[in-house]
Every structure is written in structure tokens, then in C-alpha cells.
Design a protein around this motif. Structure first.
Motif: not given
Ligand SMILES: [Zn+2]
Length: 259
Positions: A139, A142, A160, A163, A165
Motif C-alpha cells: 500500500c 500505509c 488497501c 486504509c 490507499g
Molecule cells: Zn493501506
């Protein structure tokens, strides 16, 4: 000097004799190494990419570029996913297995431009993946790690699970630097020195490949090129074997067993 084709078999006993006396051997591999695995003869990231139709008349170098991943990740991922499927449908070939077997004869370091992971799959112990590995993803936000098989690629780009992402493969895209850890491991081993260095199936266009080969030869090491095509190294190596990676490695291994 370089025999253009065909006669590489005549060079095999001389190279095998050098290998038989070696304690440390470097093997630098590129796309030609995996060509016998049923992968297309790729170019691009780590030699990855061939004649897949590209869209919008964009060169593949632009699609697989850090800039495009940041602005149009779905487009970059469309091609990453295609390449990933090709890699998962293939595997190490006899050439990879020969190199893995060399771990039992001398200290072998495999430095590869390929992102298919086939050297590790074949069992090579010392592998430096200069351009990363396509099966590893992470990711961007994170840094959580994912295997490519754990990702849902139905909707691109993958996001992700923790998160939301952008997830990307752990490979060097165009416009990106080589990974620091791989580079420092490579430099550390080059400084320790090698008795024989082989460049296999790589165009050797990167200075980090050509320069250590040339320096090593000047310092007295044996340098070998295995490649059916002429490269920048062809006229500068001790031995040139103008054949396909798998064929030449099988012949070298057979000759090595008889030395
Ligand atoms: Zn992430």
C-alpha cells in the motif's frame, strides 16, 4: 572475437574449465533468461512486456511509468495485471534450475533484472532482485504488504484493505530508482570480487551491469556473455556464447560435470 551464431558450443569447455576453478560466481540475468519459461520475450520493467496491444498510442514505457501510476493507476494496473497472469502461468525452466544447482559447487550470486521470481522458485539461495518482484505488492499510504494473489483485481486499481490507499507492485517502474537494499547488496558483493561473471539474456544497457563486468575483466576476472543477440558487452567479454540461455546453461552444466 564474437562468433555471431552457431559456434557457441566450441566455447563451452573453456568456460566450464574456468567455472570448475571458481570460488565465487556472479550471474546477471535479464529477459532472455525467462524466454524459455514460456513468457513472451518481454521488454519494459525488468524486461517485462512484449507485443500486448497498447492503448491510446501510449508507449509501454509511459504506461508502466511512476507518473502514470500516480495519475491513472487503473491504466498502469491493467498491464501489470496482464504481466502478472503471464508470470503465474509460467515457471522456472532448466536454465534457472542449472543455476540453482551451482549453489552446491561454488558461491553463486544471481543478480536479476527479472521480476518474475523464477530464480527463487528454482531454489537459488543468493538472489538480488534489482527490479523487485511482481508477486509482492504494498500500500502506497500505509505500507501494508500484500501478495498479488491476495488482491482483488476485478476492479482496478486494487485498494488497501486497511486504509483504502493505492496498492502497487513492488517493482521498479520507469522513472523510478533501483531499490536501495538491492543496490547496496549488489555493490557489497561486487566489492568482494568474483572469479567468473556471466551476463545472461540481458541487453546490459544499464551501466550498473556493464561497468562492473568491464571492471572485473580488467582486474583479471573471467567474463562471459550468453546471448543470441549482440550487446554492448559482446566485444568486451572473455567468452561470448551466442545461444539461448537454457541451451547454453544445460551444455555448460554437462561440461562442468566432466571437468
Ligand atoms: Zn493501506
Amino acid at each position: 572475437m564474437s562468433a555471431v551464431t552457431g559456434d557457441w558450443r566450441a566455447e563451452v569447455p573453456a568456460v566450464a574449465a574456468r567455472l570448475a576453478q571458481a570460488k565465487r560466481v556472479a550471474v546477471i540475468t535479464g529477459a532472455g533468461m525467462s524466454a524459455d519459461s514460456g513468457l513472451p520475450t518481454y521488454r519494459g520493467i525488468g524486461g517485462l512486456y512484449n507485443d500486448i496491444e497498447v492503448e491510446q498510442n501510449m508507449p509501454i514505457e509511459d504506461i508502466l511509468h511512476a507518473y502514470t501510476l500516480a495519475r491513472n493507476p487503473a491504466l498502469t494496473w491493467k498491464y501489470i495485471a496482464q504481466i502478472g497472469r503471464a508470470c503465474r502461468g509460467a515457471g522456472p525452466n532448466d536454465g534457472h534450475r542449472v543455476l540453482a544447482g551451482w549453489d552446491n559447487r561454488f558461491e553463486t550470486w544471481v543478480i536479476t533484472q527479472n521480476v518474475d521470481g523464477f530464480h527463487r522458485q528454482a531454489g537459488s539461495r543468493n538472489v538480488i532482485e534489482m527490479h523487485g518482484n511482481l508477486s509482492r505488492c504494498y500500500c502506497c499510504a500505509c505500507r501494508a504488504a500484500f501478495s498479488d494473489e491476495a488482491l482483488d483485481l476485478e476492479v482496478l486499481p486494487p485498494r488497501c484493505a486497511q486504509c483504502d490507499g493505492l496498492v502497487r507492485p513492488d517493482v521498479v517502474l520507469f522513472g523510478e530508482m533501483l531499490p536501495e537494499v538491492a543496490l547496496s547488496n549488489y555493490e557489497r558483493e561486487i566489492v568482494r570480487g568474483f572469479d567468473v561473471l556471466l551476463a545472461i539474456g540481458t541487453t546490459a544497457g544499464f551501466p550498473y551491469i556493464a561497468e562492473p563486468m568491464l571492471r572485473a575483466r580488467r582486474a583479471g576476472a573471467v567474463t562471459v556473455e550468453i546471448n543470441p543477440d549482440q550487446t554492448v558487452l559482446s566485444n568486451a567479454v572473455t567468452h561470448r556464447l551466442a545461444g539461448r540461455a537454457r541451451d547454453v546453461l544445460l551444455a555448460l552444466d554437462a561440461a562442468l560435470a566432466e571437468v
